[in-house]
Enzyme design. Structure first.
Site, PDB file in Angstrom:
ATOM      1  N   TYR A  80      -2.754 -23.668 -17.349  1.00 39.41           N
ATOM      2  CA  TYR A  80      -3.332 -23.324 -16.052  1.00 39.41           C
ATOM      3  C   TYR A  80      -4.148 -24.477 -15.461  1.00 39.41           C
ATOM      4  CZ  TYR A  80      -1.671 -18.733 -17.249  1.00 39.41           C
ATOM      5  OH  TYR A  80      -0.848 -17.694 -17.590  1.00 39.41           O
ATOM      6  N   HIS A 113      -4.221 -14.855 -25.538  1.00 36.94           N
ATOM      7  CA  HIS A 113      -3.453 -15.971 -26.097  1.00 36.94           C
ATOM      8  C   HIS A 113      -3.952 -16.302 -27.493  1.00 36.94           C
ATOM      9  CE1 HIS A 113      -2.274 -17.613 -21.858  1.00 36.94           C
ATOM     10  NE2 HIS A 113      -1.508 -16.613 -22.250  1.00 36.94           N
ATOM     11  N   HIS A 156       4.760 -10.569 -13.414  1.00 28.21           N
ATOM     12  CA  HIS A 156       4.033 -11.461 -14.326  1.00 28.21           C
ATOM     13  C   HIS A 156       3.315 -12.573 -13.557  1.00 28.21           C
ATOM     14  CE1 HIS A 156       3.342 -12.388 -18.559  1.00 28.21           C
ATOM     15  NE2 HIS A 156       3.428 -13.669 -18.252  1.00 28.21           N
ATOM     16  N   ARG A 179      -0.051  -8.061 -18.829  1.00 24.58           N
ATOM     17  CA  ARG A 179       1.402  -8.104 -18.864  1.00 24.58           C
ATOM     18  C   ARG A 179       1.915  -6.766 -18.317  1.00 24.58           C
ATOM     19  NH1 ARG A 179      -0.451 -10.029 -23.921  1.00 24.58           N
ATOM     20  NH2 ARG A 179      -0.002 -12.252 -24.267  1.00 24.58           N
ATOM     21  N   LYS A 183       0.968  -7.566 -26.546  1.00 24.38           N
ATOM     22  CA  LYS A 183       1.916  -8.406 -27.266  1.00 24.38           C
ATOM     23  C   LYS A 183       1.371  -8.728 -28.650  1.00 24.38           C
ATOM     24  CE  LYS A 183       4.535 -12.707 -26.659  1.00 24.38           C
ATOM     25  NZ  LYS A 183       4.746 -13.864 -25.769  1.00 24.38           N
ATOM     26  N   ARG A 190      -0.332 -12.085 -13.258  1.00 29.02           N
ATOM     27  CA  ARG A 190      -1.098 -12.494 -14.442  1.00 29.02           C
ATOM     28  C   ARG A 190      -1.425 -13.982 -14.378  1.00 29.02           C
ATOM     29  NH1 ARG A 190      -2.012 -11.472 -20.086  1.00 29.02           N
ATOM     30  NH2 ARG A 190      -1.252 -13.130 -21.452  1.00 29.02           N
TER      31      ARG A 190
END
Length: 247
Positions: free
Chosen positions: A220, A211, A185, A83, A108, A188
């Protein structure tokens, strides 16, 4: 206020949800108000797929950078799937060259994770670090004259700004004009998609991206048809081998 955020400031769906949650929490917990409008405010669920570039397009974006700092930063974010904030916060001590790993612990949700460090990325980071030799940050802020000093003279207390990175990617994508809405982003998303196309498992990609749920990583699968093509080949070969001679 929310029409202003949506129509005038162009807030994305996710940002609108954050703003709405904050307002509802403030007027229901912090400063309670018995307002019917709070229950009437709702957002429709919007499911959109992120934009993804090909490997060649990513190379074009990185090659279009005009400074070693941005070139190294863009490559680092892409090759590690970071990120924006994670890339800016990278520190010298986060790089484990012996184990070829990067420790992300300012990500995050304050969740630690380790990411595989490509040798090409390590070499780029080493070369760029020699231009400033900051004892802490890999991407320190530059001075008022927009030049990086080296060694003990470099006393930057913060990493370079998000504004500088966002301005650079905006200028580059306007110049290249791929016909897609691209941000930092996006690199990423490209990282995850390109790993999946190369055969890396979703579980590993989930771990590298940080995640919390595999469901988030599953998006994805919609961005590549490599898995579908492989499945077709495997299925065709499997049942072709079992085809009896008399049929």
């Amino acid at each position: 206020f929310f029409l202003h955020l949506k129509n005038d400031r162009g807030f994305a769906y996710g940002s609108l949800r954050v703003a709405l949650s904050g307002v509802k929490f403030f007027y229901s917990v912090t400063c309670p108000r018995d307002w019917d409008v709070l229950s009437l405010l709702k957002l429709k669920n919007v499911s959109t797929l992120p934009e993804v570039l090909t490997r060649q397009q990513v190379r074009q974006v990185i090659a279009a950078t005009t400074t070693p700092r941005m070139n190294t930063f863009f490559w680092t974010v892409y090759s590690l799937g970071l990120r924006l904030g994670e890339g800016l916060s990278l520190q010298v001590g986060d790089i484990d060259a012996q184990r070829a790993m990067v420790h992300i612990h300012r990500g995050k949700g304050a969740k630690d994770r380790y990411i595989s460090l490509p040798d090409a990325t390590l070499q780029r980071l080493r070369t760029y670090w020699l231009t400033h030799r900051h004892p802490q940050f890999l991407f320190p802020a530059d001075g008022r004259n927009h030049r990086l000093t080296t060694g003990t003279a470099n006393r930057s207390q913060t990493p370079m700004s998000q504004t500088a990175v966002q301005g650079a990617i905006k200028q580059i994508t306007r110049q290249l004009d791929f016909g897609k809405k691209i941000s930092i982003h996006t690199l990423r998303h490209c990282y995850a998609t390109h790993l999946l196309e190369a055969g890396v498992s979703l579980k590993v990609i989930q771990q590298y991206l940080g995640h919390a749920s595999l469901t988030t990583t599953l998006i994805y699968l919609h961005l590549t048809d490599t898995a579908t093509q492989n499945a077709r080949q495997v299925i065709d070969q499997l049942f072709h081998d079992q085809l009896s001679p008399g049929i």
